[in-house]
Design a protein around this motif. Structure first.
Motif: not given
Length: 270
Positions: A78-99
């Motif tokens: 999105t336009e907002r995501e384009k202004t973030q650190w490039y890796f930022q939107r991928y970080v939120e999809h990283l797994p938690a424990a057991g995933e």
């Protein structure tokens, strides 16, 4: 130079299906181990369009619990995501424990599509090549098991798969104008892939190339390799016993005419 895809016919359907089921059963065991041991796994699927990534992901996840194994296939930022650190939107999809997270394309979009199509600046591209190994080392140092697979398909096989999709209304959604443009930019994508691997094929997270002119072989080879890199063991599961149904205790079901049912479409087929 096109690769020989004659190996497609050298593995029978019966052999393929039997080994596929065996590997899928092992993946179920691996997922249970990940859950019990609270481990985290990230698997990256990259490669040219029509290289077979989606079909492999489908077979991997067929019997896995969606509560613990997720597919991350991110849309255009999105336009907002384009202004973030490039890796930022991928970080939120990283797994938690057991995933487990399977990335159907990943942060490597910047080194491929964005680089070739001019969707990022030369400065953004160079910064990505610098930051990506650092980012991935951070993931590995934090305990994430990171696996990166590149599905390699020949130009002739890709062309054949594109033609098949064009004539198949059930799979036309897999084609986009950008997919078709990749045909005319074959060498540009090859150069981009080569440069990407020079900078990001690191000991902590090496690139693993899957020859994918044969979809069947690619799926089996990739799944078997992934399992070989995970130190899982079969986790004992609790013994479950089906309880006896209690005796009726006065419940009466409401009349059927008070409920709206789905029409019996199957009855019209005969």
């Amino acid at each position: 130079m096109a690769k020989d895809s004659s190996s497609e016919s050298s593995i029978s359907n019966g052999l393929y299906e039997a080994e596929l089921v065996r590997l899928q059963a092992e993946l179920v065991k691996a997922q249970e181990w990940v859950k019990v041991e609270k481990r985290r796994i990230v698997v990256i699927f990259e490669g040219r369009d029509a290289a077979g990534k989606g079909g492999t992901i489908k077979r991997i996840t067929e019997y896995l619990s969606p509560r613990n194994t997720r597919i991350a296939a991110l849309p255009t930022p999105t336009e907002r995501e384009k202004t973030q650190w490039y890796f930022q939107r991928y970080v939120e999809h990283l797994p938690a424990a057991g995933e487990i997270t399977l990335f159907d394309r990943s942060w490597y979009n910047r080194a491929g599509v964005e680089r070739v199509m001019g969707y990022c600046t030369p400065h953004e591209y160079r910064r990505f090549l610098h930051q990506c190994p650092i980012f991935e080392r951070m993931l590995v140092e934090d305990g994430i098991l990171l696996r990166k697979y590149w599905f390699s398909v020949s130009d002739s096989e890709q062309q054949s798969r594109f033609k098949s999709r064009l004539n198949d209304p059930m799979r036309q959604w897999k084609l986009s104008p950008m997919d078709l443009e990749s045909i005319t930019r074959w060498e540009d994508y090859s150069r981009a892939k080569d440069e990407m691997m020079v900078h990001t094929d690191i000991p902590e997270a090496p690139w693993l190339v899957v020859e994918s002119d044969s979809k069947k072989r690619a799926r089996l080879n990739m799944m078997a390799h992934l399992l070989s890199t995970i130190p899982y063991v079969e986790v004992p599961r609790p013994t479950l016993t089906l309880p006896e149904r209690p005796a009726p205790n006065g419940y009466e079901r409401p009349p059927r005419e008070q409920t709206t049912y789905v029409p019996d479409h199957s009855a019209t087929l005969s």
